[in-house]
Design a protein around this motif. Structure first.
Motif, PDB file in Angstrom:
ATOM      1  N   SER A  43       0.839  -1.199   0.000  1.00  0.00           N
ATOM      2  CA  SER A  43       0.000   0.000   0.000  1.00  0.00           C
ATOM      3  C   SER A  43       0.872   1.247   0.000  1.00  0.00           C
ATOM      4  O   SER A  43       1.944   1.273   0.628  1.00  0.00           O
ATOM      5  CB  SER A  43      -0.912   0.038   1.239  1.00  0.00           C
ATOM      6  OG  SER A  43      -1.839  -1.011   1.223  1.00  0.00           O
ATOM      7  N   PHE A  44       0.398   2.261  -0.689  1.00  0.00           N
ATOM      8  CA  PHE A  44       1.031   3.583  -0.670  1.00  0.00           C
ATOM      9  C   PHE A  44       0.025   4.559  -0.073  1.00  0.00           C
ATOM     10  O   PHE A  44      -1.155   4.539  -0.428  1.00  0.00           O
ATOM     11  CB  PHE A  44       1.421   4.021  -2.082  1.00  0.00           C
ATOM     12  CG  PHE A  44       2.097   5.367  -2.130  1.00  0.00           C
ATOM     13  CD1 PHE A  44       3.475   5.456  -2.029  1.00  0.00           C
ATOM     14  CD2 PHE A  44       1.363   6.543  -2.274  1.00  0.00           C
ATOM     15  CE1 PHE A  44       4.115   6.692  -2.071  1.00  0.00           C
ATOM     16  CE2 PHE A  44       1.993   7.773  -2.320  1.00  0.00           C
ATOM     17  CZ  PHE A  44       3.368   7.849  -2.212  1.00  0.00           C
ATOM     18  N   PHE A  45       0.520   5.427   0.832  1.00  0.00           N
ATOM     19  CA  PHE A  45      -0.369   6.372   1.497  1.00  0.00           C
ATOM     20  C   PHE A  45      -0.001   7.799   1.109  1.00  0.00           C
ATOM     21  O   PHE A  45       1.163   8.203   1.228  1.00  0.00           O
ATOM     22  CB  PHE A  45      -0.289   6.197   3.019  1.00  0.00           C
ATOM     23  CG  PHE A  45      -0.751   4.841   3.476  1.00  0.00           C
ATOM     24  CD1 PHE A  45      -2.093   4.574   3.649  1.00  0.00           C
ATOM     25  CD2 PHE A  45       0.174   3.826   3.711  1.00  0.00           C
ATOM     26  CE1 PHE A  45      -2.529   3.317   4.055  1.00  0.00           C
ATOM     27  CE2 PHE A  45      -0.244   2.562   4.124  1.00  0.00           C
ATOM     28  CZ  PHE A  45      -1.594   2.312   4.293  1.00  0.00           C
ATOM     29  N   ILE A  46      -1.003   8.527   0.623  1.00  0.00           N
ATOM     30  CA  ILE A  46      -0.816   9.943   0.309  1.00  0.00           C
ATOM     31  C   ILE A  46      -1.145  10.738   1.562  1.00  0.00           C
ATOM     32  O   ILE A  46      -2.271  10.672   2.073  1.00  0.00           O
ATOM     33  CB  ILE A  46      -1.715  10.372  -0.854  1.00  0.00           C
ATOM     34  CG1 ILE A  46      -1.459   9.502  -2.096  1.00  0.00           C
ATOM     35  CG2 ILE A  46      -1.487  11.844  -1.200  1.00  0.00           C
ATOM     36  CD1 ILE A  46      -2.402   9.768  -3.253  1.00  0.00           C
ATOM     37  N   THR A  47      -0.156  11.463   2.056  1.00  0.00           N
ATOM     38  CA  THR A  47      -0.299  12.242   3.288  1.00  0.00           C
ATOM     39  C   THR A  47       0.149  13.673   3.020  1.00  0.00           C
ATOM     40  O   THR A  47       0.622  13.996   1.914  1.00  0.00           O
ATOM     41  CB  THR A  47       0.572  11.631   4.407  1.00  0.00           C
ATOM     42  OG1 THR A  47       1.954  11.913   4.123  1.00  0.00           O
ATOM     43  CG2 THR A  47       0.365  10.127   4.519  1.00  0.00           C
ATOM     44  N   PRO A  48       0.040  14.553   3.999  1.00  0.00           N
ATOM     45  CA  PRO A  48       0.537  15.923   3.795  1.00  0.00           C
ATOM     46  C   PRO A  48       2.029  15.983   3.486  1.00  0.00           C
ATOM     47  O   PRO A  48       2.527  17.005   3.026  1.00  0.00           O
ATOM     48  CB  PRO A  48       0.218  16.603   5.134  1.00  0.00           C
ATOM     49  CG  PRO A  48      -0.944  15.848   5.686  1.00  0.00           C
ATOM     50  CD  PRO A  48      -0.694  14.433   5.286  1.00  0.00           C
ATOM     51  N   HIS A  49       2.747  14.886   3.738  1.00  0.00           N
ATOM     52  CA  HIS A  49       4.198  14.885   3.516  1.00  0.00           C
ATOM     53  C   HIS A  49       4.599  14.226   2.197  1.00  0.00           C
ATOM     54  O   HIS A  49       5.791  14.124   1.889  1.00  0.00           O
ATOM     55  CB  HIS A  49       4.894  14.170   4.681  1.00  0.00           C
ATOM     56  CG  HIS A  49       4.590  14.767   6.009  1.00  0.00           C
ATOM     57  ND1 HIS A  49       5.012  16.031   6.379  1.00  0.00           N
ATOM     58  CD2 HIS A  49       3.860  14.291   7.054  1.00  0.00           C
ATOM     59  CE1 HIS A  49       4.574  16.302   7.589  1.00  0.00           C
ATOM     60  NE2 HIS A  49       3.874  15.263   8.029  1.00  0.00           N
ATOM     61  N   THR A  50       3.627  13.763   1.442  1.00  0.00           N
ATOM     62  CA  THR A  50       3.938  13.117   0.162  1.00  0.00           C
ATOM     63  C   THR A  50       4.465  14.139  -0.840  1.00  0.00           C
ATOM     64  O   THR A  50       3.880  15.212  -1.021  1.00  0.00           O
ATOM     65  CB  THR A  50       2.689  12.438  -0.422  1.00  0.00           C
ATOM     66  OG1 THR A  50       2.203  11.474   0.511  1.00  0.00           O
ATOM     67  CG2 THR A  50       3.003  11.759  -1.748  1.00  0.00           C
ATOM     68  N   ARG A  51       5.588  13.801  -1.462  1.00  0.00           N
ATOM     69  CA  ARG A  51       6.130  14.678  -2.502  1.00  0.00           C
ATOM     70  C   ARG A  51       5.425  14.419  -3.830  1.00  0.00           C
ATOM     71  O   ARG A  51       5.122  13.277  -4.167  1.00  0.00           O
ATOM     72  CB  ARG A  51       7.631  14.419  -2.699  1.00  0.00           C
ATOM     73  CG  ARG A  51       8.512  14.895  -1.554  1.00  0.00           C
ATOM     74  CD  ARG A  51       9.975  14.743  -1.926  1.00  0.00           C
ATOM     75  NE  ARG A  51      10.318  13.369  -2.284  1.00  0.00           N
ATOM     76  CZ  ARG A  51      10.978  13.006  -3.387  1.00  0.00           C
ATOM     77  NH1 ARG A  51      11.357  13.927  -4.271  1.00  0.00           N
ATOM     78  NH2 ARG A  51      11.256  11.735  -3.630  1.00  0.00           N
ATOM     79  N   LEU A  52       5.175  15.481  -4.584  1.00  0.00           N
ATOM     80  CA  LEU A  52       4.656  15.369  -5.953  1.00  0.00           C
ATOM     81  C   LEU A  52       5.738  15.895  -6.887  1.00  0.00           C
ATOM     82  O   LEU A  52       6.149  17.054  -6.799  1.00  0.00           O
ATOM     83  CB  LEU A  52       3.375  16.179  -6.123  1.00  0.00           C
ATOM     84  CG  LEU A  52       2.211  15.830  -5.185  1.00  0.00           C
ATOM     85  CD1 LEU A  52       0.970  16.646  -5.551  1.00  0.00           C
ATOM     86  CD2 LEU A  52       1.887  14.341  -5.249  1.00  0.00           C
ATOM     87  N   VAL A  53       6.196  15.029  -7.792  1.00  0.00           N
ATOM     88  CA  VAL A  53       7.333  15.342  -8.651  1.00  0.00           C
ATOM     89  C   VAL A  53       6.928  15.136 -10.107  1.00  0.00           C
ATOM     90  O   VAL A  53       6.284  14.138 -10.445  1.00  0.00           O
ATOM     91  CB  VAL A  53       8.543  14.441  -8.315  1.00  0.00           C
ATOM     92  CG1 VAL A  53       9.743  14.807  -9.179  1.00  0.00           C
ATOM     93  CG2 VAL A  53       8.889  14.533  -6.836  1.00  0.00           C
ATOM     94  N   ALA A  54       7.332  16.067 -10.973  1.00  0.00           N
ATOM     95  CA  ALA A  54       6.991  15.946 -12.397  1.00  0.00           C
ATOM     96  C   ALA A  54       8.131  16.432 -13.259  1.00  0.00           C
ATOM     97  O   ALA A  54       8.871  17.363 -12.882  1.00  0.00           O
ATOM     98  CB  ALA A  54       5.731  16.740 -12.708  1.00  0.00           C
ATOM     99  N   ASP A  55       8.280  15.808 -14.422  1.00  0.00           N
ATOM    100  CA  ASP A  55       9.230  16.280 -15.426  1.00  0.00           C
ATOM    101  C   ASP A  55       8.841  17.676 -15.897  1.00  0.00           C
ATOM    102  O   ASP A  55       7.653  18.053 -15.843  1.00  0.00           O
ATOM    103  CB  ASP A  55       9.213  15.352 -16.645  1.00  0.00           C
ATOM    104  CG  ASP A  55       9.793  13.987 -16.347  1.00  0.00           C
ATOM    105  OD1 ASP A  55      10.504  13.850 -15.346  1.00  0.00           O
ATOM    106  OD2 ASP A  55       9.506  13.060 -17.127  1.00  0.00           O
TER     107      ASP A  55
END
Length: 767
Positions: A43-55
């Motif tokens: 499982s992966f959990f999206i939390t306030p600390h999750t990084r969002l990274v994009a090219d």
């Protein structure tokens, strides 16, 4: 070589997951179904600390993802970290044309530490994000959980569309944006926006302000179905239009989700609203009135005056400024030629251009508009009537009347989008239950949508390269509220989306139904009033012997049981459990209810069956039905009366020919009454017969008159029952004489009427 590399990488990822002890998990409820998907218990959990990274270049998709996360958590995760430590769990959006090989394709890899979406292009990135939306679920107040997965996915067809008519009923921008978001969720990449019609003009055109002040409004709107007489109206002025700024905002919103918006400006028919604003554009010069009810109207754009083309070119110029779509839809459907046939300017145009008839005049009209659109670097799309008189070069055809238009266009090497009325018109009824909200007509249940295959429909495999894709249609005549529209669209749109995206090899309606039920919480979260009737009880009836019926009840819900009665009473927990077909030997009403864990679910099923001497008897037709109301002759003697919605496959329809049927009762009977059901809906071009006649015979050769009538007073179903002085006969001939051409002054004047006949009744003397 690239394909081998890609497959090897996927196998390596799956093997790594297994070697790490990650167990396989149940399949997720994704719609449309991916090309391949392997799930595990990670499982992966999206939390306030999750990084969002994009090219670089995927910043728009990143913003879209952040917005979706915020919406799914009611704002609790409105902000996620962009610059946290590299060890922080992250969602990574990456474009790689070496690893991923075709437009819109994406790979989705979810582990406990990372979500990686790798795609061929930005559209593929968004498709991967939309899969995340379906996979995640809220866990706690500020956390989204995703299952471990390795998914590889790409579309079956490049064109996957949904149409929406806003001319009959106007939907606000907020609904249009929500609709576009729903299209994106199910990987539909074209929004066909039907902006003009007889009942209203919905787009601001600066050069012609009367389109806003006059054409966008009608004095009142019909209440109920147009088949009903007398017609009723609400007496309320109705209308509206989208400003240029609103349209720009919608187009931008769709572009962010990689959805192309195709505007439709109807021509040369369906033009009454525009003619009301600018009457000089019509053949008679008016006055005209924006239509207040639904149908096809004789007043169309005049093809003989250059001012018509100047007007339409000006309109299209402004339309093309607002819509970057490579395709502009110009309608082209249901254009009566009545006015053109009597218009001096149109007749002069035909002589000048050496046109043989009004069909070629329509082709001239479409070609002239097409040439203008092409001069601006765009192409036209039209409904399959644009084939009449010859197809304009470069035109794409939407084949709505069946397969013939698609085949004709494809043989001319034109691209085709399959939009068949029978399978993909979502203004049709999706259930035959009497409680269904009023709809245009037809019957298109969810399973029929799901089972439609545009490639199989095309037939000739040489034509397949020209089948660009498929599209669902939403005509809004009877959809005057957002909940009504959503009820008709969902879940049928989801079935269409899967057939347009997923490989043919994974087609499985039972599995789709399972995933669909799992999607209903998401639909509720999105405030979508979806229909949930696809598992309700349905039936078939068979006659194995005269005077007997065997009724089979069906449901696609594997967890439900059926309890039923045949005496007209409402079934309860102690009613008979359905295990085998129900045998009926007398007229009865079957009622049935689905039960799950001892509790009733869904609506009550009820259907009446009438048994008489004709029921189950042998029957032959002199000529077969030749309308869409076709079927076996046995429909006339199967004990089931067709409904006033005429969408239940219980009517036989004849155009330009009479009904002549012979019923063989098997043995000589003493008959005391004969009859049949006939439809009379002039506003649907359905006319009762001129006469209904019955004859009797002992040998099937020599017939004598039994009874006849020329009276059909009811607007709707005329249940004709003619008493006789008892007479013996084995064979009964039924002759219903067709009205023929619809007379002047009536709806559809000059065209063929339709004769619809239903159940035949023969009552014998009791012994």
């Amino acid at each position: 070589m690239k394909r081998v590399l890609l497959i090897s990488l996927l196998i390596g990822v799956c093997n790594t997951a297994m070697s790490q002890g990650i167990k396989a998990a149940a399949k997720a409820a994704l719609i449309p179904l991916p090309v391949t998907a392997v799930y595990n218990t990670d499982s992966f959990f999206i939390t306030p600390h999750t990084r969002l990274v994009a090219d670089p270049g995927n910043e728009g998709a990143l913003a879209l993802l952040r917005n979706y996360i915020s919406e799914a958590t009611s704002g609790a995760l409105a902000q996620t970290e962009a610059g946290a430590a590299q060890t922080t769990p992250a969602i990574v959006l990456h474009t790689d044309t070496l690893l991923v090989q075709q437009p819109e394709e994406y790979l989705l890899h979810i582990t406990g530490k990372q979500v990686l979406i790798t795609a061929y292009d930005a559209a593929g990135i968004v498709h991967g994000i939309e899969s995340l939306r379906q996979l995640w679920h809220l866990k706690g107040a500020a956390q989204l959980a995703l299952p471990g997965a390795v998914i590889r996915d790409y579309p079956r067809f490049g064109y996957r569309g949904m149409h929406l008519d806003v001319s009959r009923h106007f939907f606000p921008v907020s609904f249009i944006k929500a609709f576009i978001d729903q299209l994106a969720l199910y990987k539909i990449n074209n929004f066909h926006w039907h902006l003009t019609d007889d009942q209203g003009w919905r787009i601001e055109i600066k050069k012609y302000p009367a389109l806003q002040s006059v054409a966008a409004w009608r004095d009142q709107t019909m209440i109920g179905h147009k088949k009903e007489l007398p017609h009723r109206f609400d007496g309320k002025k109705y209308g509206g239009y989208y400003t240029r700024e609103e349209i720009k905002a919608v187009v931008a919103y769709a572009t962010e989700r990689h959805i192309n918006v195709i505007p439709e400006i109807e021509m040369p028919g369906h033009a009454l609203a525009a003619l009301t604003a600018y009457p000089s554009l019509g053949c008679t010069k008016g006055p005209y009135k924006t239509a207040q009810f639904w149908g096809i109207f004789d007043d169309v754009f005049c093809a003989g005056n250059d001012s018509t083309f100047i007007f339409l070119q000006d309109v299209l110029e402004e339309v093309m400024e607002l819509f970057p779509s490579a395709y502009i839809h110009i309608g082209g459907d249901e254009c009566p030629k009545v006015r053109w046939a009597h218009c001096p300017a149109c007749q002069q145009r035909m002589r000048q251009e050496h046109l043989a008839d009004e069909h070629e005049l329509q082709s001239y009209f479409i070609r002239r508009i097409s040439n203008y659109v092409q001069s601006k670097g765009r192409k036209i799309i039209g409904w399959d009537e644009i084939l009449e008189g010859g197809l304009a070069p470069g035109a794409t055809v939407m084949s709505w009347r069946g397969v013939e238009g698609a085949v004709t266009a494809a043989k001319q090497q034109h691209h085709v989008i399959m939009t068949p009325e029978d399978e993909l018109y979502f203004d049709h009824y999706q259930s035959l239950y009497a409680e269904e909200q009023t709809a245009a007509g037809g019957y298109t249940p969810l399973e029929e949508v799901y089972n439609y295959d545009p490639l199989r429909a095309a037939g000739d495999t040489a034509l397949l390269p020209y089948i660009a894709g498929m599209q669902g249609q939403v005509w809004s005549e009877y959809l005057n509220t957002i909940p009504k529209a959503q009820y008709m669209i969902f879940p049928r749109m989801m079935a269409m989306a899967e057939r347009a995206w997923s490989p043919q090899t994974v087609k499985d309606f039972n599995d789709f139904s399972r995933r669909l039920k799992a999607q209903y919480p998401l639909l509720q979260q999105l405030h979508i009033a979806a229909a949930d009737n696809f598992e309700e009880i349905n039936f078939t009836a068979d006659s194995l012997a005269p005077g007997q019926l065997y009724i089979s009840l069906h449901t696609t819900d594997p967890a439900a049981v059926i309890r039923y009665t045949t005496d007209g009473s409402t079934p309860g927990q102690r009613s008979k459990l359905y295990r085998q077909p129900i045998q009926l030997t007398k007229s009865s009403t079957v009622k049935a209810m689905l039960y799950q864990q001892g509790q009733p679910t869904h609506r009550l099923f009820h259907q009446s069956f009438g048994i008489n001497k004709a029921t189950g008897a042998g029957i032959t037709l002199k000529q077969p039905p030749n309308t869409k109301f076709s079927g076996d002759a046995s429909l006339l003697v199967n004990g089931i009366s067709g409904s006033d919605r005429y969408n239940d496959a219980q009517w036989l329809g004849f155009s330009g020919r009479d009904l002549e049927a012979v019923i063989d009762l098997g043995t000589e009977q003493t008959i005391r009454e004969v009859g049949a059901n006939c439809l009379n809906y002039h506003w649907q071009r359905m006319w009762a017969p001129v006469s209904l006649e019955f004859e009797g015979s002992a040998d099937g050769i020599h017939y004598a008159p039994l009874a006849a009538t020329t009276s059909f007073p009811v607007n709707g179903i005329n249940k004709i029952r003619l008493p006789l002085k008892p007479v013996k006969a084995r064979f009964v001939k039924v002759l219903a004489r067709n009205k023929g051409v619809i007379p002047p002054g009536e709806y559809g004047a000059g065209g063929n009427s339709q004769l619809l006949v239903g159940e035949v009744v023969i009552i014998a003397v009791s012994h």
